[in-house]
Scaffold this motif. Structure first.
Motif: not given
Lengths: 253, 200
Positions: A133-137, A143-147, A167-170, A217-219
């Protein structure tokens, strides 16, 4: 003639003609890189060129934008995961996400090192579900989609960050969420602490959280139908294991 | 490039060159040999190909290729109907038959799961497999799929689908091949063999 050599992780192998293969590897210095392996579809090379295998590669091409050819030597097989249901699902998800999402020929050294450590932990039979899970994070971040899980998007506070905005990942604190809490995603504490042995409910929340942003985001960004299928299959296996109380993901059948 | 042979012969060479293991040069040699041995090779081959073209079809039960709707294996009363061997392709079924060690029946999946090639569960012959198992005669399903990432991913997926139907699901062993020496084996095979060790 342009050439480089290094070590990498095999991401995919596609037959090319009768005996060759087009292989994608993930290396520390070159990132995701493809090349033709002459004889790559042979009986001798098939065991070496399995996704997840660690290989030494030498790439050469006449021009930079040519696909070029690889000379491949085995370094370390990760075939031990073939008989491990969760391990194999994890290996497939990791290789699939890297293959589909990483830009070609762009170095991601830190992600490469973390991927190698994660795969080796899986082969060694250590607990790896939280590390995944941490690896996915980390992948989302690379890839520029960091939370942004460091402070609350509403109040700015850094404590009690119980939720994440879908929505924002914050991050959103318990106080900041107010009546919107049921519309937010749970933020499991192990993500902030980078704890590798979280309790089952936190692991489930972690898988849901990263899974949500991979789908949202990624898909759409990388556009291939079925991109999240392998990842969803892994999430199903891990969730089932968590449900049955089997916390070790290294030795399941 | 023309060989100086007639148009029909050129076309035959071009078609033969598309077969696995043959290129234009070897196809030309094969065609020339057939023409030189017309009565021994060319005429019987032409006749056999015409007959196969007219009769070859997929078995509606297992997916094997035969010359009638039900293949010889599915119609044989000597075959054990309680054991089903699941293979990826017809060539795997034929390999099992060559070994003459299996007396049950087969199911050809028609591929393995592969995200890279866009092959998902819907592209495999799974509904027919589940129908066969649900009929109740089958007690054991042997997953004889390749020891590759895609093959074993498919095997685990099938086990998840078949086990709830109340049958025993087994898979082929992996390890040292007959005639194999440890020194020449890749470390993945050695690791699989060590895990599958048994007492003598």
């Amino acid at each position: 003639m342009i050439q480089w050599e290094g070590e990498g992780i095999v991401l995919s192998v596609r037959p090319h003609g009768e005996s060759s293969a087009i292989v994608q590897v993930f290396t520390e210095a070159q990132g995701r890189h493809a090349g033709v392996v002459r004889g790559g579809a042979s009986r001798k090379m098939t065991p070496v060129l399995q996704p997840g295998a660690q290989v030494a590669v030498e790439w050469q091409a006449r021009l930079e934008d040519h696909i070029g050819s690889f000379r491949v030597e085995p370094v370390r097989s990760r075939a031990g995961l073939l008989s491990d249901r969760a391990g194999l699902a994890g290996l497939t998800a990791i290789c699939g996400l890297l293959r589909e999402c990483l830009p070609e020929r762009e170095a991601h050294g830190a992600l490469y090192r973390r991927t190698g450590v994660l795969l080796d932990a899986m082969v060694a039979g250590h607990r790896w579900d939280a590390a995944y899970v941490l690896w996915e994070l980390d992948l989302l971040g690379e890839l520029g989609f960091g939370l942004d899980l460091s402070r609350c998007a509403v109040t700015g506070q850094t404590q009690e960050l119980a939720y994440v905005s879908p929505k924002s990942g914050r991050a959103v604190s318990r106080g900041g969420a107010g009546e919107w809490a049921d519309r937010l995603l749970p933020n499991p504490a192990f993500l902030g602490l980078r704890d590798l042995e979280p309790p089952p409910d936190q692991l489930r929340d972690g898988l849901s959280l990263t899974g949500h942003f991979i789908r949202q985001w990624l898909v759409p960004a990388f556009g291939r139908a079925g991109l999240a299928d392998e990842r969803d299959r892994l999430a199903a296996v891990l969730t089932r294991q968590v449900g049955s109380g089997a916390s070790s993901t290294g030795a399941s059948g | 490039m023309s060989d100086g042979a007639g148009k029909e012969i050129e076309q035959l060479i071009a078609l033969m060159a598309k077969l696995p293991g043959l290129g234009p040069r070897s196809a030309r040699r094969a065609v020339l040999t057939m023409i030189k041995k017309r009565r021994l090779l060319l005429d019987p081959l032409a006749q056999a190909m015409t007959e196969v073209a007219a009769t070859a079809r997929e078995c509606v039960e297992c997916g094997n290729i035969g010359t009638s709707d039900l293949c010889d294996i599915c119609t044989s009363p000597k075959r054990d109907q309680t054991i089903l061997c699941i293979v990826e392709d017809v060539s795997d079924l034929w390999a099992m038959e060559r070994a003459q060690v299996f007396s049950g029946r087969y199911h050809v999946l028609g591929g393995v799961l592969s995200a890279l090639d866009g092959i998902g569960p819907d592209e495999l012959k799974l509904p027919k497999l589940e129908t066969r198992v649900a009929q109740g005669q089958i007690k054991e399903a042997i997953l004889a799929l390749g020891a590759t990432v895609d093959g074993q991913t498919t095997a685990h997926y099938l086990a998840d689908r078949l086990e709830p139907l109340g049958i025993t699901v087994t898979t082929l062993a992996q390890g040292v091949p007959v005639g194999g020496e440890l020194d020449y084996l890749d470390d993945g095979t050695i690791s699989a063999a060590l895990r599958a060790r048994k007492s003598l």
